[in-house]
Design an enzyme around this catalytic site. Sequence first.
Site, PDB file in Angstrom:
ATOM      1  N   LYS B 213       0.831  -1.211   0.000  1.00  0.00           N
ATOM      2  CA  LYS B 213       0.000   0.000   0.000  1.00  0.00           C
ATOM      3  C   LYS B 213       0.865   1.261   0.000  1.00  0.00           C
ATOM      4  O   LYS B 213       0.556   2.243  -0.684  1.00  0.00           O
ATOM      5  CB  LYS B 213      -0.945  -0.019   1.202  1.00  0.00           C
ATOM      6  CG  LYS B 213      -2.026  -1.093   1.048  1.00  0.00           C
ATOM      7  CD  LYS B 213      -2.754  -1.381   2.355  1.00  0.00           C
ATOM      8  CE  LYS B 213      -3.863  -2.413   2.130  1.00  0.00           C
ATOM      9  NZ  LYS B 213      -4.419  -2.930   3.396  1.00  0.00           N
ATOM     10  N   GLY B 305     -13.163  -6.222   3.572  1.00  0.00           N
ATOM     11  CA  GLY B 305     -14.560  -6.596   3.430  1.00  0.00           C
ATOM     12  C   GLY B 305     -14.930  -6.501   1.971  1.00  0.00           C
ATOM     13  O   GLY B 305     -14.576  -5.550   1.285  1.00  0.00           O
TER      14      GLY B 305
END
Lengths: 321, 321
Positions: B213, B305
């Site tokens: 990231k 999620g």
Amino acid sequence: MTLRISIIGFGAVGQGVADVLMRTNHPVTVVAIADSRGAVVDESGVDLAAALKRKKNTGTVATTDMTAVDVIESVDHEIMVETTPTEMETGGIGLIHIRKAFEMGRHVVTSNKGPLVAKYSELCGLARKNNLHFRFEATVGGAMPIINLSEEVLAGNRIIAIEGVLNGTCNYILSRMDDEGVSYEHALGEAQELGIAEADPTADVDGIDTVAKIVILANSVFGMDAGYEDVDVTGISKITPEAFKLAKDGGYTIKLIGEIQDGTLKVAPKMVPRNHPLNIEGTFNLASIQTELAGRITIGGIGAGSIETASAILSDILWIG
Amino acid sequence: MTLRISIIGFGAVGQGVADVLMRTNHPVTVVAIADSRGAVVDESGVDLAAALKRKKNTGTVATTDMTAVDVIESVDHEIMVETTPTEMETGGIGLIHIRKAFEMGRHVVTSNKGPLVAKYSELCGLARKNNLHFRFEATVGGAMPIINLSEEVLAGNRIIAIEGVLNGTCNYILSRMDDEGVSYEHALGEAQELGIAEADPTADVDGIDTVAKIVILANSVFGMDAGYEDVDVTGISKITPEAFKLAKDGGYTIKLIGEIQDGTLKVAPKMVPRNHPLNIEGTFNLASIQTELAGRITIGGIGAGSIETASAILSDILWIG
């Protein structure tokens, strides 16, 4: 091509805009600046350093007695940047300036809450009718980019509710009461000494400023047609050190929270768990946005300050350009 | 006009995209879905409910043995949505799919970190050369819209540094160690039981996911040309309850922080004051962006999620459309 803008209102925020434009290198030319005593106009670009100096030394930027309305009517420019003082009930002179700008075919960028609270739907209608942009990120939470985040970044994601700590002065006072166990009056006095609270702190501590921000969010993010009177408001002046002690013992703190949920607008002190994202310190602002798909998104930023607010105005200017 | 998209990769995120499109009402038509065993193609729109059911019952979405590459080559569509599993070192099949999509003139939206870590500048060059969009909000922090916020909302505002809590699994483990005083092994076991940590938690707890990231942010927000090897990384597995106790006594907690500052990329456990915005709980992600004009801006959201990640993909799709 360079964007031509006017700066209408030359207090802390207007001066911040000039300052930020001098510090950065964007294709933006300030062709006029007006304050309550007159204006300076230069179609090849106002000398910003000289304008800031003149304002400081003489109390006005003016080199002519043209009014703000004269400038908006007669000086060619694409974007009118409105930063005059807020008048919440009627929208005040800011409202007159913004109406005039749309009538003259100029886009509007503003940090002035009053016109948005008093006449949001009229002003949006005028912008739409004339095919112009109306941007007001700086009205809610200074440098915290909540409006543009909601509109652009969260595209496709229905926003269900917003709650936020939206007033830096109140949050500073409440943070001090929490940290030091001092009284409201003591923390307020400290905030006034530091220049965080104004001599007349009513607009902040009675929740009026937070109400204005909640109305603007309700109208812009939720598409409501709310006004000042639609918000149930309680300020922070009745909060005691005992209330903080009780909250602390239970793992909570107390924050002034503005919220929009199920069409209801409310501003009131609220217990917040100590590990909750809304438990932020000092003059920071933070909003928690409940979305349908992405769950909770938080956005925080410095709630005030001329450069920070000017930075939000600059983002809006560049978005239009 | 409706946007035609393909979904390449049909695991949790790909299925989330189908789910989100069924729940919402956007002008987007899925004309093909591919997984590792084949594909389903319908130019008038794949029946998403049937596709999800088939995947669940048979382990594949396929009704033909066309490969993902076949789909990208031969089915007409505007946007290829790449959600195959990440392979960090080489970019894996995701890289093949993205190259092929650009070659065929299709925009790309992806949640797959691998290709971006391995070949960021090549892929951006391909997109530019072919005048196509390349969007990857979902690669960093699930529903936390940091990339689009940095690029669009903060326009005009130079970003000086970013630091963030970017891995929900690590943050869950560290939050539990802080709250309960338990050992790393105990908290990891608990996270595995809850499905928050994987059976092989290496990519999370060794900081590899956070490194990816940080590399993506360095390249996209700071315009660097960084790779995996440019990041100095320390994971969380050596942190003891004693370290937490010492930190707590001093008013701190410990978080795994990824940071970019002065051209240096680093991922390591770090002491964070308890009242600091980065002291967030559980699987939430938060980034603190230091800007030149606006000071510090924070942005937080649920870090993982399938629906939350799919929501970021949907924002990117709608941005292109």
